[in-house]
Motif scaffolding. Structure first.
Motif, mmCIF file in Angstrom:
data_model
loop_
_atom_site.group_PDB
_atom_site.id
_atom_site.type_symbol
_atom_site.label_atom_id
_atom_site.label_comp_id
_atom_site.label_asym_id
_atom_site.label_seq_id
_atom_site.Cartn_x
_atom_site.Cartn_y
_atom_site.Cartn_z
ATOM 1 N N PRO A 19 18.919 21.551 -101.710
ATOM 2 C CA PRO A 19 19.082 20.166 -102.174
ATOM 3 C C PRO A 19 20.546 19.852 -102.487
ATOM 4 O O PRO A 19 21.305 20.706 -102.928
ATOM 5 C CB PRO A 19 18.258 20.115 -103.460
ATOM 6 N N ILE A 20 20.910 18.617 -102.228
ATOM 7 C CA ILE A 20 22.234 18.087 -102.533
ATOM 8 C C ILE A 20 21.981 16.840 -103.372
ATOM 9 O O ILE A 20 21.030 16.101 -103.089
ATOM 10 C CB ILE A 20 22.982 17.679 -101.239
ATOM 11 N N PRO A 21 22.804 16.553 -104.375
ATOM 12 C CA PRO A 21 22.608 15.302 -105.114
ATOM 13 C C PRO A 21 22.534 14.116 -104.155
ATOM 14 O O PRO A 21 23.407 13.932 -103.299
ATOM 15 C CB PRO A 21 23.851 15.215 -106.007
ATOM 16 N N GLY A 22 21.460 13.371 -104.252
ATOM 17 C CA GLY A 22 21.243 12.222 -103.371
ATOM 18 C C GLY A 22 20.597 12.576 -102.043
ATOM 19 O O GLY A 22 20.203 11.695 -101.291
ATOM 20 N N MET A 23 20.481 13.872 -101.745
ATOM 21 C CA MET A 23 19.820 14.352 -100.521
ATOM 22 C C MET A 23 18.917 15.521 -100.933
ATOM 23 O O MET A 23 19.251 16.682 -100.689
ATOM 24 C CB MET A 23 20.861 14.782 -99.478
ATOM 25 N N PRO A 24 17.804 15.225 -101.592
ATOM 26 C CA PRO A 24 16.970 16.287 -102.166
ATOM 27 C C PRO A 24 16.374 17.256 -101.148
ATOM 28 O O PRO A 24 16.027 18.376 -101.506
ATOM 29 C CB PRO A 24 15.870 15.534 -102.915
ATOM 30 N N SER A 25 16.311 16.866 -99.894
ATOM 31 C CA SER A 25 15.784 17.756 -98.855
ATOM 32 C C SER A 25 16.897 18.442 -98.075
ATOM 33 O O SER A 25 16.652 19.062 -97.050
ATOM 34 C CB SER A 25 14.900 16.970 -97.887
ATOM 35 N N GLY A 26 18.115 18.325 -98.543
ATOM 36 C CA GLY A 26 19.243 18.891 -97.822
ATOM 37 C C GLY A 26 19.753 17.920 -96.775
ATOM 38 O O GLY A 26 19.546 16.710 -96.875
ATOM 39 N N LYS A 27 20.412 18.470 -95.752
ATOM 40 C CA LYS A 27 21.035 17.646 -94.723
ATOM 41 C C LYS A 27 20.797 18.245 -93.352
ATOM 42 O O LYS A 27 21.064 19.418 -93.127
ATOM 43 C CB LYS A 27 22.539 17.575 -95.005
ATOM 44 N N PRO A 28 20.275 17.469 -92.401
ATOM 45 C CA PRO A 28 20.118 17.980 -91.038
ATOM 46 C C PRO A 28 21.467 18.153 -90.340
ATOM 47 O O PRO A 28 22.447 17.484 -90.672
ATOM 48 C CB PRO A 28 19.300 16.900 -90.325
#
Length: 84
Positions: A19-28
């Motif tokens: 998880p990243i702040p604002g991207m709770p599912s990570g980043k593709p």
């Protein structure tokens, strides 16, 4: 090697599974991180919220090449090679 000013390839090419702040599912892979600012810098740099995978990624000639375009190509290739 120092990060190339305005590059941001490492914030675009690789996927981030944590998880990243604002991207709770990570980043593709291939998607610009929402924390990459207009100048190509990470807004989370040096902050505790920055994902460990980002902290571990260091600028190196083998991954960054001689230009932003080479960095994007090399990091994209690494992403494809290591995709599970």
């Amino acid at each position: 090697m120092q990060c190339r000013a305005g590059c941001g390839a490492c914030c675009i090419a690789p996927s981030i599974s944590s998880p990243i702040p604002g991207m709770p599912s990570g980043k593709p892979a291939g998607v610009r991180c929402i924390h990459l600012d207009a100048a190509g810098r990470c807004d989370l740099y040096g902050r505790p919220e920055r994902p460990a995978v980002c902290e571990a990624l260091q600028a190196e000639p083998a991954t960054c090449g001689d230009s932003r375009e080479q960095a994007l190509a090399r990091l994209t290739e690494l992403e494809l090679i290591t995709r599970a």
